[in-house]
Write a protein that holds these residues in place. Structure first.
Motif, PDB file in Angstrom:
ATOM      1  N   GLN A  60       0.845  -1.188   0.000  1.00 46.22           N
ATOM      2  CA  GLN A  60       0.000   0.000   0.000  1.00 46.22           C
ATOM      3  C   GLN A  60       0.882   1.240   0.000  1.00 46.22           C
ATOM      4  O   GLN A  60       1.898   1.278   0.680  1.00 46.22           O
ATOM      5  CB  GLN A  60      -0.881  -0.023   1.245  1.00 46.22           C
ATOM      6  N   PHE A  61       0.459   2.246  -0.762  1.00 45.62           N
ATOM      7  CA  PHE A  61       1.187   3.508  -0.868  1.00 45.62           C
ATOM      8  C   PHE A  61       0.191   4.652  -0.849  1.00 45.62           C
ATOM      9  O   PHE A  61      -0.914   4.510  -1.374  1.00 45.62           O
ATOM     10  CB  PHE A  61       1.936   3.616  -2.204  1.00 45.62           C
ATOM     11  N   SER A  62       0.593   5.786  -0.320  1.00 49.21           N
ATOM     12  CA  SER A  62      -0.223   6.978  -0.557  1.00 49.21           C
ATOM     13  C   SER A  62      -0.003   7.328  -2.031  1.00 49.21           C
ATOM     14  O   SER A  62       1.047   7.020  -2.602  1.00 49.21           O
ATOM     15  CB  SER A  62       0.190   8.137   0.356  1.00 49.21           C
ATOM     16  N   VAL A  63      -0.988   7.957  -2.641  1.00 51.64           N
ATOM     17  CA  VAL A  63      -0.852   8.336  -4.044  1.00 51.64           C
ATOM     18  C   VAL A  63       0.329   9.286  -4.203  1.00 51.64           C
ATOM     19  O   VAL A  63       1.125   9.152  -5.142  1.00 51.64           O
ATOM     20  CB  VAL A  63      -2.163   8.956  -4.576  1.00 51.64           C
ATOM     21  N   THR A  64       0.479  10.200  -3.267  1.00 47.31           N
ATOM     22  CA  THR A  64       1.604  11.147  -3.306  1.00 47.31           C
ATOM     23  C   THR A  64       2.937  10.415  -3.259  1.00 47.31           C
ATOM     24  O   THR A  64       3.855  10.716  -4.024  1.00 47.31           O
ATOM     25  CB  THR A  64       1.502  12.138  -2.124  1.00 47.31           C
ATOM     26  N   GLU A  65       3.055   9.439  -2.366  1.00 43.71           N
ATOM     27  CA  GLU A  65       4.290   8.657  -2.236  1.00 43.71           C
ATOM     28  C   GLU A  65       4.572   7.869  -3.505  1.00 43.71           C
ATOM     29  O   GLU A  65       5.699   7.845  -4.005  1.00 43.71           O
ATOM     30  CB  GLU A  65       4.153   7.706  -1.045  1.00 43.71           C
ATOM     31  N   ILE A 115       7.861   8.447  -5.848  1.00 37.35           N
ATOM     32  CA  ILE A 115       8.882   7.412  -6.048  1.00 37.35           C
ATOM     33  C   ILE A 115       9.103   7.143  -7.530  1.00 37.35           C
ATOM     34  O   ILE A 115      10.238   7.059  -7.996  1.00 37.35           O
ATOM     35  CB  ILE A 115       8.481   6.105  -5.328  1.00 37.35           C
ATOM     36  N   LEU A 116       8.007   6.996  -8.274  1.00 38.15           N
ATOM     37  CA  LEU A 116       8.105   6.572  -9.669  1.00 38.15           C
ATOM     38  C   LEU A 116       8.156   7.705 -10.680  1.00 38.15           C
ATOM     39  O   LEU A 116       8.581   7.485 -11.818  1.00 38.15           O
ATOM     40  CB  LEU A 116       6.918   5.675 -10.022  1.00 38.15           C
ATOM     41  N   GLY A 117       7.699   8.858 -10.311  1.00 44.73           N
ATOM     42  CA  GLY A 117       7.547   9.935 -11.285  1.00 44.73           C
ATOM     43  C   GLY A 117       6.189   9.802 -11.967  1.00 44.73           C
ATOM     44  O   GLY A 117       5.597   8.722 -11.998  1.00 44.73           O
ATOM     45  N   ASP A 118       5.713  10.886 -12.505  1.00 46.32           N
ATOM     46  CA  ASP A 118       4.354  10.924 -13.047  1.00 46.32           C
ATOM     47  C   ASP A 118       4.108   9.936 -14.179  1.00 46.32           C
ATOM     48  O   ASP A 118       3.108   9.213 -14.174  1.00 46.32           O
ATOM     49  CB  ASP A 118       4.006  12.337 -13.526  1.00 46.32           C
ATOM     50  N   GLU A 119       4.992   9.892 -15.162  1.00 45.68           N
ATOM     51  CA  GLU A 119       4.761   9.035 -16.342  1.00 45.68           C
ATOM     52  C   GLU A 119       4.709   7.559 -15.973  1.00 45.68           C
ATOM     53  O   GLU A 119       3.788   6.843 -16.367  1.00 45.68           O
ATOM     54  CB  GLU A 119       5.846   9.244 -17.390  1.00 45.68           C
ATOM     55  N   LEU A 120       5.689   7.097 -15.241  1.00 44.90           N
ATOM     56  CA  LEU A 120       5.742   5.684 -14.879  1.00 44.90           C
ATOM     57  C   LEU A 120       4.611   5.310 -13.929  1.00 44.90           C
ATOM     58  O   LEU A 120       3.955   4.283 -14.109  1.00 44.90           O
ATOM     59  CB  LEU A 120       7.101   5.338 -14.265  1.00 44.90           C
TER      60      LEU A 120
END
Length: 77
Positions: free
Chosen positions: A35-40, A44-49
């Motif tokens: 589970q991740f917050s959407v912000t996190e 971590i991945l950057g917007d595109e990925l």
């Protein structure tokens, strides 16, 4: 985030735009149960990925969205 990077290979198309060429099923195996917050997740991945991973999982019903204390979280099922 090693578990994501190990399943991802970056490729560019003829216009120089990012293409996702990783093994999504293998990547999902690493994310399953996490589970991740959407912000996190996006941080971590950057917007595109993050968009590509999330879209792939949502199309297959493999992610659950929930709100906790006013923040959106995603859980990979």
């Amino acid at each position: 985030m090693d578990l994501v990077l190990s399943g991802y290979q970056e490729e560019k198309d003829e216009n120089g735009d990012l293409q996702f060429a990783g093994n999504m099923a293998g990547l999902y195996g690493d994310l399953k149960g996490k589970q991740f917050s959407v912000t996190e997740f996006y941080g971590i991945l950057g917007d595109e990925l993050a968009d590509k991973v999330l879209k792939w999982a949502e199309e297959r019903g493999l992610v659950n969205h929930k709100m906790i204390d006013g923040e959106e979280y995603i859980e990979f099922l």
